[in-house]
Design a protein around this motif. Structure first.
Motif, mmCIF file in Angstrom:
data_model
loop_
_atom_site.group_PDB
_atom_site.id
_atom_site.type_symbol
_atom_site.label_atom_id
_atom_site.label_comp_id
_atom_site.label_asym_id
_atom_site.label_seq_id
_atom_site.Cartn_x
_atom_site.Cartn_y
_atom_site.Cartn_z
ATOM 1 N N PHE A 175 0.806 -1.235 0.000
ATOM 2 C CA PHE A 175 0.000 0.000 0.000
ATOM 3 C C PHE A 175 0.834 1.278 0.000
ATOM 4 O O PHE A 175 0.389 2.290 -0.521
ATOM 5 C CB PHE A 175 -0.914 0.055 1.237
ATOM 6 C CG PHE A 175 -1.981 -1.008 1.276
ATOM 7 C CD1 PHE A 175 -2.100 -1.961 0.276
ATOM 8 C CD2 PHE A 175 -2.880 -1.042 2.329
ATOM 9 C CE1 PHE A 175 -3.091 -2.931 0.322
ATOM 10 C CE2 PHE A 175 -3.879 -1.999 2.387
ATOM 11 C CZ PHE A 175 -3.990 -2.950 1.385
ATOM 12 N N ASP B 250 -6.702 -2.927 6.734
ATOM 13 C CA ASP B 250 -6.500 -3.542 5.426
ATOM 14 C C ASP B 250 -5.003 -3.544 5.172
ATOM 15 O O ASP B 250 -4.340 -2.524 5.366
ATOM 16 C CB ASP B 250 -7.244 -2.706 4.371
ATOM 17 C CG ASP B 250 -7.385 -3.408 3.042
ATOM 18 O OD1 ASP B 250 -6.718 -4.431 2.814
ATOM 19 O OD2 ASP B 250 -8.170 -2.907 2.208
ATOM 20 N N ASP C 190 -3.384 -9.842 0.083
ATOM 21 C CA ASP C 190 -4.220 -8.687 0.455
ATOM 22 C C ASP C 190 -5.356 -9.208 1.340
ATOM 23 O O ASP C 190 -6.054 -10.157 0.954
ATOM 24 C CB ASP C 190 -4.768 -8.065 -0.840
ATOM 25 C CG ASP C 190 -5.597 -6.808 -0.645
ATOM 26 O OD1 ASP C 190 -5.618 -6.255 0.468
ATOM 27 O OD2 ASP C 190 -6.228 -6.384 -1.635
ATOM 28 N N ALA C 191 -5.500 -8.615 2.531
ATOM 29 C CA ALA C 191 -6.581 -9.048 3.422
ATOM 30 C C ALA C 191 -6.973 -7.910 4.344
ATOM 31 O O ALA C 191 -6.191 -6.976 4.573
ATOM 32 C CB ALA C 191 -6.153 -10.265 4.255
ATOM 33 N N GLU D 128 -13.836 -8.905 -0.902
ATOM 34 C CA GLU D 128 -13.800 -7.936 0.199
ATOM 35 C C GLU D 128 -15.092 -7.135 0.371
ATOM 36 O O GLU D 128 -15.156 -5.973 0.018
ATOM 37 C CB GLU D 128 -12.609 -6.994 0.060
ATOM 38 C CG GLU D 128 -12.405 -6.340 -1.285
ATOM 39 C CD GLU D 128 -11.196 -5.384 -1.245
ATOM 40 O OE1 GLU D 128 -11.043 -4.653 -0.252
ATOM 41 O OE2 GLU D 128 -10.423 -5.378 -2.206
ATOM 42 N N GLU E 122 -11.742 -9.116 4.267
ATOM 43 C CA GLU E 122 -11.177 -9.509 2.971
ATOM 44 C C GLU E 122 -10.214 -10.686 3.128
ATOM 45 O O GLU E 122 -9.466 -10.761 4.099
ATOM 46 C CB GLU E 122 -10.394 -8.322 2.376
ATOM 47 C CG GLU E 122 -9.666 -8.635 1.067
ATOM 48 C CD GLU E 122 -8.899 -7.434 0.514
ATOM 49 O OE1 GLU E 122 -8.467 -6.575 1.308
ATOM 50 O OE2 GLU E 122 -8.738 -7.372 -0.716
HETATM 51 MG MG MG Z 1 -7.220 -5.031 0.978
#
Ligand code: MG
Ligand code: MG
Length: 281
Positions: free
Chosen positions: A63, A106, A117-118, A215, A246
């Motif tokens: 990110f 996130d 990605d979660a 998500e 997510e």
């Molecule tokens: Mg995410």
């Protein structure tokens, strides 16, 4: 790189294994960040916990500086921390967490060029009952979406399953439609889009080699939203709280593998009668 229909990136087993390593870093970062979500901590403190976990794993945050361009500042945090009325893309900073806050975190990480990605929603101390229920319904919406990922099915089945689950609730929850799940692999955001609502029209077939970040984002009030002047933070217009869950889901030859779940999703998938399809040892 193998490309499936409509430019969808299909992963080899070794590429899924790299994504699994990234997914486990994300899982650890989320777990430790959530443990730090105590009254008096700032969202920057939480960001720094995630940054340490990612750096000490030798991974790169997905990110940080994401989306930087001539007219757009890159995302300034390692994680998105979205408190109460913030739906997604909350920027870590000096906001001090308070007892009862709902916090959605996130996280994305990269290992050898492959992404995981979660996101999870957690609480600072004890949540109000309706907030706990909002998060529970959103987490179950994620698992309903995952449960709709079937070989030969369509990506739109995911949104339909989420939509059906939300409609079943006695209380009305809002489904955020402007932000959706996505394909993931050698980039964080890839085709196809994975909407969290029922829609008609063409939709890609689900085949082995696909990885999807599913998500759902649900709101306690109206889901209409606005992006703040910082160009990132998305809040509900009516200031009602929102939750966000997510996972990154791999479709393997033998079933599903939840790359961002500590057990690969074995327990939840097995409980639902779905094929658990991990790769490797
Ligand atoms: Mg995410
Ligand atoms: Mg995502």
């Amino acid at each position: 790189m193998i490309r499936g229909g409509r430019g969808i990136e299909l992963k080899s087993p070794s590429q899924f294994l790299a994504m699994r390593r990234a997914g486990l870093v994300v899982e650890r970062a989320l777990t430790q960040t959530i443990a730090a979500a105590k009254p008096g901590a700032t969202t920057q403190d939480l960001n720094d916990v995630a940054a340490d976990v990612i750096a000490s794993a030798g991974a790169t945050p997905s990110f940080l500086n994401y989306g930087a361009g001539p007219s757009m500042p890159g995302f300034p945090g390692v994680v998105c921390i979205s408190v109460n009325e913030v739906i997604v893309h909350g920027i870590p900073g000096d906001r001090v967490l308070q007892e009862g806050d709902l916090v959605s975190i996130d996280c994305g990480a990269i290992i050898d060029g492959w992404h995981g990605d979660a996101a999870r929603t957690c609480f600072v101390g004890e949540p109000a009952a309706e907030l706990a229920e909002l998060s529970r319904v959103t987490e179950e919406a994620l698992w309903r979406g995952i449960s709709a990922v079937r070989r030969g099915g369509r990506v739109r089945d995911i949104g339909a399953a989420i939509d059906d689950w939300v409609s079943e609730q006695e209380r009305t929850y809002g489904i955020v439609t402007e932000f959706v799940g996505h394909g993931i692999g050698s980039a964080m955001h890839q085709v196809p889009d994975v909407p969290n609502f029922r829609h008609s029209g063409r939709s890609p077939k689900i085949v082995p080699g696909m990885a999807l970040a599913i998500e759902p984002m649900l709101t306690l009030g109206d889901p209409s939203n606005v992006t703040l002047e910082d160009e990132w933070t998305v809040v509900t217009r009516d200031s009602s709280p929102a939750a966000h869950w997510e996972h990154t889901v791999a479709v393997t030859d033998t079933g599903l593998w939840i790359l961002t779940a500590p057990d690969g999703g074995e327990e939840m998938l097995t409980k639902r009668g779905l094929p658990f399809g991990p790769l490797g040892d």
